[in-house]
Design a protein around this motif. Structure first.
Motif, mmCIF file in Angstrom:
data_model
loop_
_atom_site.group_PDB
_atom_site.id
_atom_site.type_symbol
_atom_site.label_atom_id
_atom_site.label_comp_id
_atom_site.label_asym_id
_atom_site.label_seq_id
_atom_site.Cartn_x
_atom_site.Cartn_y
_atom_site.Cartn_z
ATOM 1 N N ILE A 193 0.832 -1.206 0.000
ATOM 2 C CA ILE A 193 0.000 0.000 0.000
ATOM 3 C C ILE A 193 0.863 1.249 0.000
ATOM 4 O O ILE A 193 0.601 2.208 -0.740
ATOM 5 N N ARG A 194 1.904 1.269 0.819
ATOM 6 C CA ARG A 194 2.775 2.452 0.866
ATOM 7 C C ARG A 194 3.473 2.668 -0.466
ATOM 8 O O ARG A 194 3.551 3.794 -0.967
ATOM 9 N N ASN A 195 3.968 1.588 -1.059
ATOM 10 C CA ASN A 195 4.688 1.721 -2.320
ATOM 11 C C ASN A 195 3.784 2.255 -3.426
ATOM 12 O O ASN A 195 4.186 3.116 -4.211
ATOM 13 N N TRP A 196 2.547 1.782 -3.511
ATOM 14 C CA TRP A 196 1.623 2.242 -4.548
ATOM 15 C C TRP A 196 1.070 3.629 -4.234
ATOM 16 O O TRP A 196 0.953 4.467 -5.122
ATOM 17 N N ALA A 197 0.739 3.878 -2.972
ATOM 18 C CA ALA A 197 0.100 5.138 -2.623
ATOM 19 C C ALA A 197 1.069 6.311 -2.688
ATOM 20 O O ALA A 197 0.707 7.401 -3.120
ATOM 21 N N ARG A 198 2.314 6.089 -2.297
ATOM 22 C CA ARG A 198 3.301 7.176 -2.288
ATOM 23 C C ARG A 198 4.186 7.173 -3.527
ATOM 24 O O ARG A 198 4.958 8.100 -3.723
ATOM 25 N N HIS A 199 4.092 6.107 -4.328
ATOM 26 C CA HIS A 199 4.998 5.927 -5.471
ATOM 27 C C HIS A 199 6.439 6.096 -5.014
ATOM 28 O O HIS A 199 7.226 6.853 -5.576
ATOM 29 N N GLU A 200 6.788 5.329 -3.997
ATOM 30 C CA GLU A 200 8.078 5.445 -3.349
ATOM 31 C C GLU A 200 9.092 4.499 -3.976
ATOM 32 O O GLU A 200 8.729 3.424 -4.472
ATOM 33 N N ILE A 201 10.345 4.889 -3.962
ATOM 34 C CA ILE A 201 11.415 3.994 -4.400
ATOM 35 C C ILE A 201 11.395 2.759 -3.511
ATOM 36 O O ILE A 201 11.313 2.860 -2.279
ATOM 37 N N GLN A 202 11.456 1.588 -4.119
ATOM 38 C CA GLN A 202 11.324 0.351 -3.345
ATOM 39 C C GLN A 202 12.424 0.195 -2.310
ATOM 40 O O GLN A 202 12.208 -0.384 -1.246
#
Length: 348
Positions: free
Chosen positions: A81-90
């Motif tokens: 959820i965090r990776n998709w919602a924030r579009h964060e570097i893995q």
């Protein structure tokens, strides 16, 4: 070395940091649900209640190895959820949760596959007469446009450049590679139908022409209508705006059509604000990108059911890539006749 002091590092220090990030040294992990509600929402852009709902939904499908440093179902879900919602570097998501980038990548792929597999439970058109009448009532309350059960449009989700044969077919009219995603939404901004298999160069009208939803409308499965923009053909079950309205009734039809069809733009805006990966681009393989899009649609619908709000100050603004609509010129005669009768009945 203090791995948090990056500003004064030279290249040798950065190499050491990268080696630390990729090492097998056990890292500290905390339970994100020990955070208070505000901290949890700041980190994951959703409330704890939403996170727990998703965990309970897919827990049985998540294989949890209790040996070693395996991720619990709770950590797997919040990482995705965090990776998709924030579009964060893995890598950053991994560092926050004490795992490697490769684990985050595998976790996101697994969660996307599980959610996409159960999409028919959460993404569906109204089937019963009562459901269709309720949808018509809600749409009519927007701008007094009757008999509408859904609004249709396509949006481009950027993907990484495809270098294999046929990769150029993913390049859309704005010059970047994308998947052209067809969506039908209701008046509550929920996604009722989604098609993710088409490349960016494919026109919206072709996607609809070859989708199963069109076949269902032609078979008489629905008593209501769809609204679409001028890129679609006008048919007896899909109404488009008039390109050159002449009479007052035609102008009223167009004004009501525009306000009602704006629902799909608001749906795209809310969907992409919730999941920034759709706004800024997906960079996995094509199949994973498609599953991630569907997974985000499932989560979007659940969030609407649970009345999840955006952060204060965020708006439901559709930030489409301003790809111009190519008008569908040769409209079927039956569609034009049906639209004319409709205008005379409801807008004269």
């Amino acid at each position: 070395m203090d791995v948090n002091s990056i500003d004064s590092m030279d290249f040798e220090d950065l190499d050491v940091l990268e080696a630390y990030r990729r090492s097998n040294i056990p890292r500290n992990r905390v339970n994100p649900f020990d955070l208070n509600d505000d901290e949890f929402r700041y980190k994951y852009r959703f409330n704890k209640r939403f996170g727990l709902k998703i965990i309970d939904l897919i827990r049985d499908d998540l294989a949890y190895d209790t040996r070693g440093q395996a991720l619990s179902p709770e950590l797997q879900v919040v990482c995705a959820i965090r990776n998709w919602a924030r579009h964060e570097i893995q890598d950053d998501t991994g560092d926050l949760h004490g795992v490697s980038q490769s684990v985050i990548s595998k976790t996101c792929k697994k969660i996307a596959s599980i959610l996409a597999h159960m999409s028919q439970r959460y993404i569906k058109m109204p089937t019963t007469l009562d459901e269709q009448e309720e949808s018509m009532r809600k749409f009519r309350s927007i701008a007094n446009f009757p008999k509408i059960i859904g609004v249709i449009d396509c949006t481009h989700i950027q993907i990484k450049k495809i270098r294999a044969d046929g990769g150029l077919l993913y390049i859309n009219r704005k010059g970047f590679p994308s998947i052209n995603v067809q969506v039908v939404c209701d008046a509550d901004l929920k996604i009722m139908d989604i098609v993710t298999r088409w490349r960016g160069s494919v026109h919206d009208s072709r996607i609809f022409r070859e989708c199963r939803l069109k076949q269902r409308f032609e078979a008489g499965a629905f008593s209501g209508l769809l609204l679409g923009d001028s890129g679609y053909p006008c048919t007896p079950y899909l109404f488009t705006p008039l390109l050159n309205p002449q009479t007052e009734a035609e102008q009223r039809y167009n004004r009501s059509h525009i306000r009602t069809r704006n629902t799909i733009e608001r749906c795209f805006g809310l969907w992409k604000q919730r999941f920034r990966c759709l706004l800024r681009g997906l960079y996995g393989d094509i199949e994973t990108a498609r599953k991630t899009i569907v997974a985000c649609a499932v989560l979007h619908n659940i969030a609407i059911d649970m009345k999840e709000d955006l952060f204060p100050g965020e708006r439901h603004v559709h930030t489409e890539n301003n790809i111009p609509v190519q008008p569908y010129v040769a409209n079927p005669i039956r569609g034009n006749i049906r639209r004319r009768q409709f205008i005379e009945t409801y807008f004269s």
